[in-house]
Design a protein around this motif. Structure first.
Motif, PDB file in Angstrom:
ATOM      1  N   SER A   1       0.818  -1.213   0.000  1.00 48.75           N
ATOM      2  CA  SER A   1       0.000   0.000   0.000  1.00 48.75           C
ATOM      3  C   SER A   1       0.853   1.266   0.000  1.00 48.75           C
ATOM      4  CB  SER A   1      -0.939   0.016   1.204  1.00 48.75           C
ATOM      5  OG  SER A   1      -0.213  -0.056   2.422  1.00 48.75           O
ATOM      6  N   ASN A   2       2.082   1.169   0.559  1.00 45.97           N
ATOM      7  CA  ASN A   2       2.990   2.327   0.526  1.00 45.97           C
ATOM      8  C   ASN A   2       3.409   2.649  -0.905  1.00 45.97           C
ATOM      9  OD1 ASN A   2       4.431   1.012   3.503  1.00 45.97           O
ATOM     10  ND2 ASN A   2       3.122   2.818   3.377  1.00 45.97           N
ATOM     11  N   ILE A   3       3.537   1.601  -1.711  1.00 48.62           N
ATOM     12  CA  ILE A   3       3.916   1.792  -3.110  1.00 48.62           C
ATOM     13  C   ILE A   3       2.721   2.242  -3.938  1.00 48.62           C
ATOM     14  CG2 ILE A   3       4.769   0.641  -5.199  1.00 48.62           C
ATOM     15  CD1 ILE A   3       6.455  -1.151  -3.432  1.00 48.62           C
ATOM     16  N   THR A   4       1.585   1.586  -3.726  1.00 46.09           N
ATOM     17  CA  THR A   4       0.407   1.915  -4.536  1.00 46.09           C
ATOM     18  C   THR A   4      -0.160   3.295  -4.204  1.00 46.09           C
ATOM     19  OG1 THR A   4      -1.028   0.721  -2.972  1.00 46.09           O
ATOM     20  CG2 THR A   4      -0.223  -0.490  -4.901  1.00 46.09           C
ATOM     21  N   TYR A   5       0.255   3.866  -3.079  1.00 47.10           N
ATOM     22  CA  TYR A   5      -0.133   5.257  -2.779  1.00 47.10           C
ATOM     23  C   TYR A   5       0.436   6.190  -3.851  1.00 47.10           C
ATOM     24  CZ  TYR A   5      -0.215   9.805  -0.467  1.00 47.10           C
ATOM     25  OH  TYR A   5      -0.412  11.139  -0.174  1.00 47.10           O
ATOM     26  N   TYR A   6       1.666   5.891  -4.284  1.00 44.67           N
ATOM     27  CA  TYR A   6       2.318   6.705  -5.313  1.00 44.67           C
ATOM     28  C   TYR A   6       2.076   6.168  -6.720  1.00 44.67           C
ATOM     29  CZ  TYR A   6       4.914   8.594  -1.341  1.00 44.67           C
ATOM     30  OH  TYR A   6       5.254   9.195  -0.144  1.00 44.67           O
ATOM     31  N   PHE A   7       2.052   4.846  -6.823  1.00 45.51           N
ATOM     32  CA  PHE A   7       1.888   4.195  -8.126  1.00 45.51           C
ATOM     33  C   PHE A   7       0.819   3.110  -7.987  1.00 45.51           C
ATOM     34  CE2 PHE A   7       6.352   5.417  -7.475  1.00 45.51           C
ATOM     35  CZ  PHE A   7       6.470   6.390  -8.462  1.00 45.51           C
ATOM     36  N   PRO A   8      -0.423   3.444  -8.325  1.00 45.48           N
ATOM     37  CA  PRO A   8      -1.541   2.510  -8.123  1.00 45.48           C
ATOM     38  C   PRO A   8      -1.330   1.130  -8.752  1.00 45.48           C
ATOM     39  CG  PRO A   8      -2.360   4.693  -8.627  1.00 45.48           C
ATOM     40  CD  PRO A   8      -0.873   4.747  -8.832  1.00 45.48           C
ATOM     41  N   THR A   9      -0.624   1.090  -9.876  1.00 44.43           N
ATOM     42  CA  THR A   9      -0.354  -0.191 -10.532  1.00 44.43           C
ATOM     43  C   THR A   9       1.115  -0.241 -10.966  1.00 44.43           C
ATOM     44  OG1 THR A   9      -0.828   0.553 -12.789  1.00 44.43           O
ATOM     45  CG2 THR A   9      -2.709  -0.197 -11.454  1.00 44.43           C
ATOM     46  N   LYS A  10       1.542  -1.436 -11.280  1.00 40.65           N
ATOM     47  CA  LYS A  10       2.904  -1.591 -11.791  1.00 40.65           C
ATOM     48  C   LYS A  10       3.069  -0.827 -13.106  1.00 40.65           C
ATOM     49  CE  LYS A  10       6.122  -5.153 -13.383  1.00 40.65           C
ATOM     50  NZ  LYS A  10       6.358  -6.600 -13.542  1.00 40.65           N
TER      51      LYS A  10
ATOM     52  N   MET B   1       4.905  -2.374 -24.923  1.00 43.70           N
ATOM     53  CA  MET B   1       4.060  -1.783 -25.963  1.00 43.70           C
ATOM     54  C   MET B   1       2.714  -2.492 -26.040  1.00 43.70           C
ATOM     55  SD  MET B   1       5.602   0.799 -27.541  1.00 43.70           S
ATOM     56  CE  MET B   1       5.136   0.879 -29.264  1.00 43.70           C
ATOM     57  N   LYS B   2       2.701  -3.779 -25.724  1.00 43.02           N
ATOM     58  CA  LYS B   2       1.454  -4.552 -25.761  1.00 43.02           C
ATOM     59  C   LYS B   2       0.643  -4.389 -24.486  1.00 43.02           C
ATOM     60  CE  LYS B   2       2.987  -8.218 -28.917  1.00 43.02           C
ATOM     61  NZ  LYS B   2       3.250  -9.679 -29.048  1.00 43.02           N
ATOM     62  N   GLN B   3       1.327  -4.275 -23.357  1.00 45.26           N
ATOM     63  CA  GLN B   3       0.647  -4.315 -22.068  1.00 45.26           C
ATOM     64  C   GLN B   3       0.343  -2.945 -21.472  1.00 45.26           C
ATOM     65  OE1 GLN B   3      -0.449  -7.205 -20.795  1.00 45.26           O
ATOM     66  NE2 GLN B   3       0.415  -8.254 -22.574  1.00 45.26           N
ATOM     67  N   ASN B   4       1.116  -1.945 -21.840  1.00 45.91           N
ATOM     68  CA  ASN B   4       0.995  -0.636 -21.195  1.00 45.91           C
ATOM     69  C   ASN B   4       0.620   0.406 -22.248  1.00 45.91           C
ATOM     70  OD1 ASN B   4       1.508   1.861 -19.827  1.00 45.91           O
ATOM     71  ND2 ASN B   4       2.854   0.776 -18.402  1.00 45.91           N
ATOM     72  N   LYS B   5      -0.653   0.729 -22.325  1.00 43.56           N
ATOM     73  CA  LYS B   5      -1.132   1.638 -23.368  1.00 43.56           C
ATOM     74  C   LYS B   5      -0.546   3.040 -23.231  1.00 43.56           C
ATOM     75  CE  LYS B   5      -5.503  -0.757 -24.207  1.00 43.56           C
ATOM     76  NZ  LYS B   5      -6.990  -0.659 -24.216  1.00 43.56           N
ATOM     77  N   LYS B   6      -0.336   3.469 -21.994  1.00 42.47           N
ATOM     78  CA  LYS B   6       0.242   4.804 -21.783  1.00 42.47           C
ATOM     79  C   LYS B   6       1.667   4.869 -22.331  1.00 42.47           C
ATOM     80  CE  LYS B   6      -0.313   6.864 -17.832  1.00 42.47           C
ATOM     81  NZ  LYS B   6      -0.338   7.080 -16.357  1.00 42.47           N
ATOM     82  N   ILE B   7       2.425   3.807 -22.098  1.00 41.25           N
ATOM     83  CA  ILE B   7       3.784   3.769 -22.616  1.00 41.25           C
ATOM     84  C   ILE B   7       3.773   3.686 -24.132  1.00 41.25           C
ATOM     85  CG2 ILE B   7       5.775   2.230 -22.877  1.00 41.25           C
ATOM     86  CD1 ILE B   7       5.932   1.927 -19.949  1.00 41.25           C
ATOM     87  N   ALA B   8       2.862   2.877 -24.697  1.00 46.45           N
ATOM     88  CA  ALA B   8       2.776   2.732 -26.152  1.00 46.45           C
ATOM     89  C   ALA B   8       2.485   4.080 -26.814  1.00 46.45           C
ATOM     90  CB  ALA B   8       1.709   1.713 -26.519  1.00 46.45           C
ATOM     91  N   THR B   9       1.549   4.830 -26.225  1.00 44.46           N
ATOM     92  CA  THR B   9       1.201   6.140 -26.769  1.00 44.46           C
ATOM     93  C   THR B   9       2.367   7.106 -26.654  1.00 44.46           C
ATOM     94  OG1 THR B   9      -1.129   5.837 -26.211  1.00 44.46           O
ATOM     95  CG2 THR B   9      -0.380   8.092 -26.584  1.00 44.46           C
ATOM     96  N   ARG B  10       3.003   7.116 -25.490  1.00 45.43           N
ATOM     97  CA  ARG B  10       4.144   8.017 -25.278  1.00 45.43           C
ATOM     98  C   ARG B  10       5.300   7.640 -26.191  1.00 45.43           C
ATOM     99  NH1 ARG B  10       5.937  11.650 -21.602  1.00 45.43           N
ATOM    100  NH2 ARG B  10       8.191  11.864 -21.429  1.00 45.43           N
ATOM    101  N   TYR B  11       5.514   6.351 -26.375  1.00 44.28           N
ATOM    102  CA  TYR B  11       6.607   5.881 -27.224  1.00 44.28           C
ATOM    103  C   TYR B  11       6.447   6.409 -28.645  1.00 44.28           C
ATOM    104  CZ  TYR B  11       9.788   2.631 -29.595  1.00 44.28           C
ATOM    105  OH  TYR B  11      10.788   2.090 -30.360  1.00 44.28           O
TER     106      TYR B  11
END
Length: 209
Positions: free
Chosen positions: A37-46, A101-111
């Motif tokens: 929970s300490n991590i997900t406070y800053y980063f909700p998901t991996k 690129m397949k799993q992380n849409k935000k990264i795919a868009t930014r890439y």
């Protein structure tokens, strides 16, 4: 170091060592002696955590991968050297690029956005080298071929290095691929540019790499 920075630093270390796909949030929390929970406070998901690492890398590269109206062949290679050093620091992102690129849409868009911007900057720098007389390119098609080749090396050299040159130190790996870039540029160089590149290649370890 703030908690968020500690999480990012340790995540980057583990991802680089084991691969993004093979480190979970629970494992990261245990190593940091934190609750999940300490991590997900800053980063909700991996995915959010990995995305922030990609953003951080983008910020670093944006500081060095720029259009320089007075760029020279030496300056061009220095610029790539700085980019390659940043890439090695975040090598996990390049080694896992297909997965991300397949799993992380935000990264795919930014890439895609980042690559478009980097391609445009690379084009401007090459055009500047043509205008200064250090490179000779016959037409737009020749420019596009050189752009595509350089972009290919810039994006995927780390993957090849991990297969073929793992026995070399990081600095030696960068040195090797910058020599490849120099050789790629040589056929397009003017007499003036070729003299500079040949000198750089001859004295590479001392003067540039």
């Amino acid at each position: 170091m703030k908690t968020e920075e500690k999480i990012l630093a340790k995540a980057l270390e583990l991802f680089n060592e084991r691969g993004v796909e093979y480190v979970g949030m629970r494992e990261l929390a245990a190593i940091l002696n934190m609750r999940v929970s300490n991590i997900t406070y800053y980063f909700p998901t991996k995915d959010d955590l990995v995305y922030q690492l990609a953003v951080d890398l983008g910020v670093l590269n944006a500081q060095v991968f720029v259009h320089n109206p007075a760029i020279t062949l030496e300056g061009f290679l220095h610029m790539l050297k700085a980019v390659y050093e940043n890439q090695l620091r975040y090598k996990c992102l390049f080694l896992s690029v297909v997965h991300l690129m397949k799993q992380n849409k935000k990264i795919a868009t930014r890439y895609q956005q980042t690559q478009t911007e980097r391609f445009a900057t690379l084009r401007l720098n090459l055009q500047t080298l043509v205008q200064s007389g250090e490179l000779l390119l016959q037409d737009e098609k020749e420019l596009e071929i050189l752009l595509s080749t350089l972009s290919l090396v810039n994006r995927f050299w780390i993957s090849e290095a991990q297969i073929s040159y793992l026995h070399l130190a990081a600095a030696q790996q960068i040195h090797h691929y910058l020599l490849i870039i120099s050789q790629l540029l040589l056929p397009y160089a003017s007499q003036q540019g070729a003299a500079k590149l040949n000198l750089l290649l001859k004295n590479a370890e001392i003067e540039i790499f």
